[in-house]
Design an enzyme around this catalytic site. Structure first.
Site, PDB file in Angstrom:
ATOM      1  N   LYS A  49       0.800  -1.236   0.000  1.00 27.52           N
ATOM      2  CA  LYS A  49       0.000   0.000   0.000  1.00 27.52           C
ATOM      3  C   LYS A  49       0.828   1.281   0.000  1.00 27.52           C
ATOM      4  O   LYS A  49       0.482   2.270   0.649  1.00 27.52           O
ATOM      5  CB  LYS A  49      -0.997   0.025   1.180  1.00 27.52           C
ATOM      6  CG  LYS A  49      -1.752  -1.267   1.426  1.00 27.52           C
ATOM      7  CD  LYS A  49      -2.286  -1.925   0.187  1.00 27.52           C
ATOM      8  CE  LYS A  49      -3.379  -1.146  -0.481  1.00 27.52           C
ATOM      9  NZ  LYS A  49      -3.697  -1.731  -1.823  1.00 27.52           N
ATOM     10  N   HIS A 109       7.075  -7.295  -2.149  1.00 29.48           N
ATOM     11  CA  HIS A 109       6.905  -6.499  -0.933  1.00 29.48           C
ATOM     12  C   HIS A 109       7.915  -6.939   0.121  1.00 29.48           C
ATOM     13  O   HIS A 109       7.768  -6.631   1.301  1.00 29.48           O
ATOM     14  CB  HIS A 109       5.485  -6.657  -0.379  1.00 29.48           C
ATOM     15  CG  HIS A 109       4.424  -6.017  -1.219  1.00 29.48           C
ATOM     16  ND1 HIS A 109       4.490  -4.719  -1.648  1.00 29.48           N
ATOM     17  CD2 HIS A 109       3.252  -6.506  -1.702  1.00 29.48           C
ATOM     18  CE1 HIS A 109       3.404  -4.437  -2.355  1.00 29.48           C
ATOM     19  NE2 HIS A 109       2.649  -5.498  -2.408  1.00 29.48           N
ATOM     20  N   SER A 139      -4.636   2.733   4.178  1.00 28.23           N
ATOM     21  CA  SER A 139      -4.815   2.014   2.918  1.00 28.23           C
ATOM     22  C   SER A 139      -4.863   0.500   3.138  1.00 28.23           C
ATOM     23  O   SER A 139      -5.660  -0.211   2.525  1.00 28.23           O
ATOM     24  CB  SER A 139      -3.681   2.386   1.968  1.00 28.23           C
ATOM     25  OG  SER A 139      -3.848   1.751   0.732  1.00 28.23           O
TER      26      SER A 139
END
Ligand SMILES: *[C@@H]1O[C@H](CO)[C@@H](O)[C@H](O)[C@H]1NC(C)=O
Length: 296
Positions: A49, A109, A139
């Protein structure tokens, strides 16, 4: 039942190398660890995010020299998500990347410690995009609600507690940002801030051109900036994730491209929660020189 509980989280997430991760990814982690990089791979890493899709689309446009037609394929097919694995919908990032022609763009990520060693051994270029954690947690909360594979996050405040403790996928934001921040001295690593991109996109796009050793023209840079604006990306089915089935991401609950602004946290944090968060942030980051541009 609206309340979240630890047992709920245990069903969805498992630890790998000490970091909480989606259970379905962990099952085949050996494939991630053994991944074979190629020297011309470009790694795009973020904590979830933080603007992954945004920077990915910009890089794709640079690679395709501004040819929008060549970017008309879902972003997750152009920039495969390395560690993503789900048997039920046959998502397999490693397999997709193995079958891909070079030069490859790799989305991840992962913190530097968990990135397959091969990327470091082959001296691959890496971009890390960092975003202020208050907007990240907002988010992430909406993402929990709209994307499959997440437990009910409970109240926003409960979720912020989990985030502060690193009890969310990809673990502690603080450790993630600090580790990548330390890597920025490596000339193969470009460390970017989401907030800098919001404030002066041209400057950051020029940094990307230079890092990728590509020639910018004013026309090309203008075209890229226009094509990758929030509104354009929100209304582009190749970047807004609506190509995925609605049981994987439910955009009625909350669209994947939600707001794309700095400071939405102010609409979600109470004064007390903000104070608590700031105190914890200071503790976690006191030895780190990373700062975010002040809001104005
Ligand atoms: C995604 O993009 C398509 C156009 O390609 C648009 O019709 C749709 O409204 C967008 N959806 C969301 C949720 O942003």
């Amino acid at each position: 039942q609206m309340e979240s509980s630890n047992s709920d989280y245990d069903k969805y997430f498992k630890e790998i190398h000490g970091i909480l991760m989606y259970e379905s990814f962990v099952k085949y982690w050996d494939d991630v660890d053994a991944f074979q990089a190629r020297p011309d791979d470009l790694v795009i890493s973020t904590y979830p995010k933080s603007g992954t899709t945004w920077v990915s689309e910009i890089v794709c446009m640079i690679y395709k020299e501004g040819d929008v037609e060549k970017c008309k394929e879902a972003i997750f097919d152009r920039v495969p998500y390395l560690e993503c694995r789900d048997d039920t919908v046959t998502m397999n990032g490693v397999k997709k990347l193995n079958e891909m022609a070079s030069p490859r763009l790799v989305k991840t990520h992962l913190p530097p410690e968990l990135l397959p060693a091969s990327f470091w051994e082959k001296n691959c270029k890496m971009i890390y995009l960092c975003r202020n954690p208050k907007d990240v947690v907002v988010s992430f909360y909406y993402f929990f609600l709209m994307a499959r594979g997440h437990p009910n996050p409970g109240s926003f405040e409960e979720f912020v507690e989990k985030f502060m403790e690193g009890q969310v996928p990809y673990g502690s934001w603080y450790n993630h940002a600090k580790s990548w921040w330390e890597k920025r001295v490596n000339p193969h690593v470009l460390f970017l801030l989401y907030e800098d991109m919001k404030k002066d996109i041209r400057k950051e796009v020029m940094k990307l051109f230079q890092f990728l050793e590509r020639k910018p023209s004013e026309e090309l840079v203008n075209k890229i900036i226009q094509h990758t604006s929030f509104q354009e990306m929100k209304n582009n089915k190749y970047t807004n994730y609506t190509i995925l089935p609605s049981d994987v991401m439910n955009h009625q609950v909350s669209p994947f491209m939600r707001k794309g602004v700095i400071g939405d946290w102010k609409n979600h944090f109470t004064v007390a929660l903000n104070e608590k968060f700031d105190k914890h942030y200071e503790q976690q980051m006191k030895k780190c020189t990373l700062t975010f541009p002040t809001e104005s």
